[in-house]
Design a protein around this motif. Sequence first.
Motif, PDB file in Angstrom:
ATOM      1  N   SER A 106       0.803  -1.223   0.000  1.00  0.00           N
ATOM      2  CA  SER A 106       0.000   0.000   0.000  1.00  0.00           C
ATOM      3  C   SER A 106       0.838   1.277   0.000  1.00  0.00           C
ATOM      4  O   SER A 106       0.317   2.344  -0.337  1.00  0.00           O
ATOM      5  CB  SER A 106      -0.947   0.002   1.208  1.00  0.00           C
ATOM      6  OG  SER A 106      -0.224  -0.044   2.435  1.00  0.00           O
ATOM      7  N   LEU A 110       0.679   2.907  -7.453  1.00  0.00           N
ATOM      8  CA  LEU A 110      -0.380   1.982  -7.844  1.00  0.00           C
ATOM      9  C   LEU A 110       0.116   0.861  -8.752  1.00  0.00           C
ATOM     10  O   LEU A 110      -0.143  -0.316  -8.499  1.00  0.00           O
ATOM     11  CB  LEU A 110      -1.514   2.754  -8.531  1.00  0.00           C
ATOM     12  CG  LEU A 110      -2.680   1.904  -9.053  1.00  0.00           C
ATOM     13  CD1 LEU A 110      -3.372   1.177  -7.907  1.00  0.00           C
ATOM     14  CD2 LEU A 110      -3.667   2.772  -9.827  1.00  0.00           C
ATOM     15  N   ASN A 113       2.273  -1.557  -6.848  1.00  0.00           N
ATOM     16  CA  ASN A 113       1.460  -2.330  -5.914  1.00  0.00           C
ATOM     17  C   ASN A 113       0.694  -3.419  -6.657  1.00  0.00           C
ATOM     18  O   ASN A 113       0.657  -4.582  -6.214  1.00  0.00           O
ATOM     19  CB  ASN A 113       0.487  -1.391  -5.187  1.00  0.00           C
ATOM     20  CG  ASN A 113      -0.272  -2.067  -4.048  1.00  0.00           C
ATOM     21  OD1 ASN A 113      -0.003  -3.198  -3.673  1.00  0.00           O
ATOM     22  ND2 ASN A 113      -1.239  -1.349  -3.494  1.00  0.00           N
ATOM     23  N   ILE A 114       0.097  -3.088  -7.777  1.00  0.00           N
ATOM     24  CA  ILE A 114      -0.651  -4.074  -8.564  1.00  0.00           C
ATOM     25  C   ILE A 114       0.263  -5.197  -9.042  1.00  0.00           C
ATOM     26  O   ILE A 114      -0.053  -6.384  -8.899  1.00  0.00           O
ATOM     27  CB  ILE A 114      -1.360  -3.387  -9.752  1.00  0.00           C
ATOM     28  CG1 ILE A 114      -2.548  -2.552  -9.254  1.00  0.00           C
ATOM     29  CG2 ILE A 114      -1.832  -4.426 -10.771  1.00  0.00           C
ATOM     30  CD1 ILE A 114      -3.221  -1.722 -10.328  1.00  0.00           C
ATOM     31  N   ILE A 135      -5.217  -1.492  -0.976  1.00  0.00           N
ATOM     32  CA  ILE A 135      -5.183  -0.349  -1.888  1.00  0.00           C
ATOM     33  C   ILE A 135      -5.629   0.889  -1.118  1.00  0.00           C
ATOM     34  O   ILE A 135      -6.623   0.847  -0.397  1.00  0.00           O
ATOM     35  CB  ILE A 135      -6.064  -0.592  -3.136  1.00  0.00           C
ATOM     36  CG1 ILE A 135      -6.030   0.605  -4.083  1.00  0.00           C
ATOM     37  CG2 ILE A 135      -7.492  -0.956  -2.754  1.00  0.00           C
ATOM     38  CD1 ILE A 135      -4.710   0.833  -4.756  1.00  0.00           C
ATOM     39  N   THR A 149      -8.689   5.343   0.079  1.00  0.00           N
ATOM     40  CA  THR A 149      -8.784   4.540  -1.134  1.00  0.00           C
ATOM     41  C   THR A 149      -9.633   5.230  -2.186  1.00  0.00           C
ATOM     42  O   THR A 149     -10.758   5.662  -1.915  1.00  0.00           O
ATOM     43  CB  THR A 149      -9.402   3.161  -0.808  1.00  0.00           C
ATOM     44  OG1 THR A 149      -8.587   2.502   0.160  1.00  0.00           O
ATOM     45  CG2 THR A 149      -9.507   2.304  -2.061  1.00  0.00           C
ATOM     46  N   ASP A 150      -9.098   5.333  -3.398  1.00  0.00           N
ATOM     47  CA  ASP A 150      -9.848   5.854  -4.531  1.00  0.00           C
ATOM     48  C   ASP A 150     -10.671   4.715  -5.125  1.00  0.00           C
ATOM     49  O   ASP A 150     -10.117   3.666  -5.473  1.00  0.00           O
ATOM     50  CB  ASP A 150      -8.882   6.409  -5.582  1.00  0.00           C
ATOM     51  CG  ASP A 150      -9.605   6.929  -6.804  1.00  0.00           C
ATOM     52  OD1 ASP A 150      -9.882   6.121  -7.718  1.00  0.00           O
ATOM     53  OD2 ASP A 150      -9.899   8.132  -6.847  1.00  0.00           O
ATOM     54  N   LYS A 152     -12.047   4.098  -8.038  1.00  0.00           N
ATOM     55  CA  LYS A 152     -11.633   3.620  -9.360  1.00  0.00           C
ATOM     56  C   LYS A 152     -10.336   2.831  -9.289  1.00  0.00           C
ATOM     57  O   LYS A 152     -10.168   1.815  -9.972  1.00  0.00           O
ATOM     58  CB  LYS A 152     -11.495   4.806 -10.314  1.00  0.00           C
ATOM     59  CG  LYS A 152     -12.828   5.460 -10.680  1.00  0.00           C
ATOM     60  CD  LYS A 152     -12.636   6.597 -11.668  1.00  0.00           C
ATOM     61  CE  LYS A 152     -13.978   7.232 -12.029  1.00  0.00           C
ATOM     62  NZ  LYS A 152     -13.818   8.370 -12.991  1.00  0.00           N
ATOM     63  N   GLU A 153      -9.409   3.277  -8.447  1.00  0.00           N
ATOM     64  CA  GLU A 153      -8.161   2.531  -8.275  1.00  0.00           C
ATOM     65  C   GLU A 153      -8.427   1.182  -7.615  1.00  0.00           C
ATOM     66  O   GLU A 153      -7.784   0.182  -7.944  1.00  0.00           O
ATOM     67  CB  GLU A 153      -7.160   3.339  -7.458  1.00  0.00           C
ATOM     68  CG  GLU A 153      -6.600   4.545  -8.193  1.00  0.00           C
ATOM     69  CD  GLU A 153      -5.520   5.260  -7.401  1.00  0.00           C
ATOM     70  OE1 GLU A 153      -5.261   4.858  -6.237  1.00  0.00           O
ATOM     71  OE2 GLU A 153      -4.923   6.214  -7.938  1.00  0.00           O
ATOM     72  N   GLN A 156      -9.691  -1.196 -10.262  1.00  0.00           N
ATOM     73  CA  GLN A 156      -8.565  -1.625 -11.097  1.00  0.00           C
ATOM     74  C   GLN A 156      -7.696  -2.640 -10.357  1.00  0.00           C
ATOM     75  O   GLN A 156      -7.304  -3.674 -10.909  1.00  0.00           O
ATOM     76  CB  GLN A 156      -7.722  -0.417 -11.506  1.00  0.00           C
ATOM     77  CG  GLN A 156      -6.518  -0.764 -12.375  1.00  0.00           C
ATOM     78  CD  GLN A 156      -5.634   0.464 -12.664  1.00  0.00           C
ATOM     79  OE1 GLN A 156      -5.991   1.592 -12.312  1.00  0.00           O
ATOM     80  NE2 GLN A 156      -4.497   0.230 -13.285  1.00  0.00           N
ATOM     81  N   PHE A 157      -7.410  -2.338  -9.105  1.00  0.00           N
ATOM     82  CA  PHE A 157      -6.579  -3.216  -8.287  1.00  0.00           C
ATOM     83  C   PHE A 157      -7.216  -4.602  -8.157  1.00  0.00           C
ATOM     84  O   PHE A 157      -6.543  -5.628  -8.311  1.00  0.00           O
ATOM     85  CB  PHE A 157      -6.395  -2.579  -6.910  1.00  0.00           C
ATOM     86  CG  PHE A 157      -5.537  -3.348  -5.952  1.00  0.00           C
ATOM     87  CD1 PHE A 157      -4.160  -3.190  -5.944  1.00  0.00           C
ATOM     88  CD2 PHE A 157      -6.109  -4.220  -5.027  1.00  0.00           C
ATOM     89  CE1 PHE A 157      -3.364  -3.891  -5.046  1.00  0.00           C
ATOM     90  CE2 PHE A 157      -5.324  -4.915  -4.119  1.00  0.00           C
ATOM     91  CZ  PHE A 157      -3.949  -4.752  -4.136  1.00  0.00           C
TER      92      PHE A 157
END
Length: 276
Positions: A106, A110, A113-114, A135, A149-150, A152-153, A156-157
Amino acid sequence: MSLVTLADVLQPALKNGYAVAGLVTLGWEDMRAFVAAAEAENCPVILQAGPSCRAHTPLPVLGKMFRHLAEAASVPVVAHLDHGYTSDECREAIDSGFTSVMFDGSRKPLAENIAETRAIVEMAHSAGVSCEGEIGFVGYSGGENSAGTDPKEAAQFAVETGVDAMAISVGNVHLQQQDGAGLDEERIHAIQAITTVPLVIHGGSGVPMAQRTALARGSHICKFNIGTELRMAFGEALRDAVTRDPDRFDRVQILSETHDPVVAAARRVLSAFKGA
């Protein structure tokens, strides 16, 4: 044998409207009490070995302790690595018999991290083990600040990593000794509107009990990590046992007196997450 994976307990929770507690362990006395509490409440439990626990006891030993308790338990028990920071650490946990690992990337950008979480997921799944990722960033009381946390992210994550559970930052903070202001339910609902993965709240001790229950029953939050309030219960019971008779020195006798108070505290935690 009641040893199960994280996915084994979270998917039914997601489907049926309840949550499972991830109880942060530090040693034999508390992990044994946590399983006893879960049996008394007739619900699954996730035994978690975080960084401070691992600094005290090696992962291969913790794996055997968790598995020993799980194999004798009448309820499902998950052996979970909490906040694994490297691939090697997650691999060691898997090799030590853990049925679930949480890789914490975290603090990383991004994309990094992914990529790193996806690699851990693939390693875990190939061994029949679940994987949790994070995330956003959940901060620490008196320490690092959170980064929310966003949504949308998060979507995706979840898709690009294939995690079995996703820890999110929605107003929760690690190591809180008292109730905080509560979680950001608007952000939680925005995340769950575009993801299907079970959600996880770290720092659950700071979440008011009524909100824990409401979110367990009415959201995709299927796992709450609880550590601080149970450590406080253990510490209080230990102080009482020591000060009651200053001449006692047998630690087995002293530590045995923490069992019932910790079971009672853990039962209060577990009962809040049950379905309606």
